[in-house]
Design a protein around this motif. Structure first.
Motif, PDB file in Angstrom:
ATOM      1  N   PRO A   1      13.263   0.569 -11.919  1.00  0.00           N
ATOM      2  CA  PRO A   1      14.303  -0.469 -11.761  1.00  0.00           C
ATOM      3  C   PRO A   1      14.757  -0.645 -10.311  1.00  0.00           C
ATOM      4  CG  PRO A   1      14.795   0.905 -13.658  1.00  0.00           C
ATOM      5  CD  PRO A   1      13.642   1.549 -12.934  1.00  0.00           C
ATOM      6  N   GLU A   2      14.870   0.445  -9.581  1.00  0.00           N
ATOM      7  CA  GLU A   2      15.264   0.346  -8.177  1.00  0.00           C
ATOM      8  C   GLU A   2      14.185  -0.342  -7.348  1.00  0.00           C
ATOM      9  OE1 GLU A   2      18.201   1.069  -6.874  1.00  0.00           O
ATOM     10  OE2 GLU A   2      18.935   1.700  -8.843  1.00  0.00           O
ATOM     11  N   PHE A   3      12.922  -0.063  -7.651  1.00  0.00           N
ATOM     12  CA  PHE A   3      11.830  -0.712  -6.925  1.00  0.00           C
ATOM     13  C   PHE A   3      11.725  -2.191  -7.279  1.00  0.00           C
ATOM     14  CE2 PHE A   3      10.472   3.312  -5.335  1.00  0.00           C
ATOM     15  CZ  PHE A   3       9.818   2.982  -4.158  1.00  0.00           C
TER      16      PHE A   3
ATOM     17  N   THR B   1       0.837  -1.194   0.000  1.00  0.00           N
ATOM     18  CA  THR B   1       0.000   0.000   0.000  1.00  0.00           C
ATOM     19  C   THR B   1       0.873   1.246   0.000  1.00  0.00           C
ATOM     20  OG1 THR B   1      -1.662  -1.168   1.308  1.00  0.00           O
ATOM     21  CG2 THR B   1      -1.846   1.231   1.225  1.00  0.00           C
ATOM     22  N   SER B   2       0.534   2.170  -0.891  1.00  0.00           N
ATOM     23  CA  SER B   2       1.176   3.481  -0.898  1.00  0.00           C
ATOM     24  C   SER B   2       0.417   4.374   0.061  1.00  0.00           C
ATOM     25  CB  SER B   2       1.148   4.089  -2.305  1.00  0.00           C
ATOM     26  OG  SER B   2       1.480   5.460  -2.253  1.00  0.00           O
TER      27      SER B   2
ATOM     28  N   ARG C   1      -3.594   3.711  -2.364  1.00  0.00           N
ATOM     29  CA  ARG C   1      -3.934   2.565  -3.218  1.00  0.00           C
ATOM     30  C   ARG C   1      -3.093   1.363  -2.854  1.00  0.00           C
ATOM     31  NH1 ARG C   1      -4.230   4.501  -9.242  1.00  0.00           N
ATOM     32  NH2 ARG C   1      -5.452   2.602  -9.440  1.00  0.00           N
ATOM     33  N   MET C   2      -3.656   0.183  -3.087  1.00  0.00           N
ATOM     34  CA  MET C   2      -3.032  -1.066  -2.713  1.00  0.00           C
ATOM     35  C   MET C   2      -2.966  -1.999  -3.904  1.00  0.00           C
ATOM     36  SD  MET C   2      -3.751  -4.514  -1.773  1.00  0.00           S
ATOM     37  CE  MET C   2      -5.483  -4.557  -1.528  1.00  0.00           C
ATOM     38  N   VAL C   3      -1.895  -2.792  -3.961  1.00  0.00           N
ATOM     39  CA  VAL C   3      -1.774  -3.855  -4.952  1.00  0.00           C
ATOM     40  C   VAL C   3      -1.347  -5.124  -4.234  1.00  0.00           C
ATOM     41  CG1 VAL C   3      -1.209  -2.340  -6.897  1.00  0.00           C
ATOM     42  CG2 VAL C   3       0.622  -3.301  -5.531  1.00  0.00           C
TER      43      VAL C   3
ATOM     44  N   PRO D   1       1.891   2.311 -11.594  1.00  0.00           N
ATOM     45  CA  PRO D   1       0.908   3.400 -11.595  1.00  0.00           C
ATOM     46  C   PRO D   1       0.049   3.432 -10.324  1.00  0.00           C
ATOM     47  CG  PRO D   1       0.824   2.193 -13.669  1.00  0.00           C
ATOM     48  CD  PRO D   1       1.693   1.419 -12.740  1.00  0.00           C
ATOM     49  N   LYS D   2      -0.295   2.266  -9.804  1.00  0.00           N
ATOM     50  CA  LYS D   2      -1.146   2.219  -8.617  1.00  0.00           C
ATOM     51  C   LYS D   2      -0.422   2.724  -7.377  1.00  0.00           C
ATOM     52  CE  LYS D   2      -3.903  -1.468 -10.483  1.00  0.00           C
ATOM     53  NZ  LYS D   2      -4.090  -2.896 -10.562  1.00  0.00           N
ATOM     54  N   LEU D   3       0.888   2.493  -7.322  1.00  0.00           N
ATOM     55  CA  LEU D   3       1.672   2.932  -6.169  1.00  0.00           C
ATOM     56  C   LEU D   3       2.331   4.287  -6.404  1.00  0.00           C
ATOM     57  CD1 LEU D   3       3.348  -0.477  -5.260  1.00  0.00           C
ATOM     58  CD2 LEU D   3       1.334   0.579  -4.197  1.00  0.00           C
ATOM     59  N   ASP D   4       2.041   4.907  -7.537  1.00  0.00           N
ATOM     60  CA  ASP D   4       2.615   6.206  -7.913  1.00  0.00           C
ATOM     61  C   ASP D   4       4.137   6.183  -7.947  1.00  0.00           C
ATOM     62  OD1 ASP D   4       0.196   7.481  -8.349  1.00  0.00           O
ATOM     63  OD2 ASP D   4       0.035   8.192  -6.289  1.00  0.00           O
TER      64      ASP D   4
END
Length: 96
Positions: free
Chosen positions: A77-79, A44-45, A50-52, A67-70
């Motif tokens: 790439p880092e994420f 969740t951001s 928003r949550m995925v 996009p969901k986590l902005d």
């Protein structure tokens, strides 16, 4: 009451909070590990609310979660590396 509860489950979850800084952005995330979502963690951001649901197979499908986590394009790439480490770290055992 006009609502029918079709499922209810109580469990103790492992929840991790992360404040992540990239060169130009800040991200505040929670990752909750649950046995309820077929081996996927709830990410969740806190900024977007928003949550995925993510597992290690979803990491390189950034069109689904970024996009969901902005998450900004330059930080993806880092994420991907971050999620790979966190989701595979042994903090969570897949049950399904």
């Amino acid at each position: 009451m006009n609502l029918d509860i079709i499922s209810e489950r109580n469990e103790k979850q492992s929840i991790h909070y992360f404040c992540i800084l990239s060169n130009d952005h800040r991200y505040d995330l929670t990752i909750a590990y649950s046995g309820h979502f077929f081996g996927k963690a709830m990410v969740t951001s806190l900024q977007s609310g928003r949550m995925v649901l993510l597992c290690s197979e979803d990491i390189y499908n950034d069109y689904y979660w970024a996009p969901k986590l902005d998450i900004q394009q330059e930080d993806i790439p880092e994420f991907q590396d971050f999620f790979w480490q966190v989701l595979r770290s042994g903090l969570y055992l897949e049950q399904y």
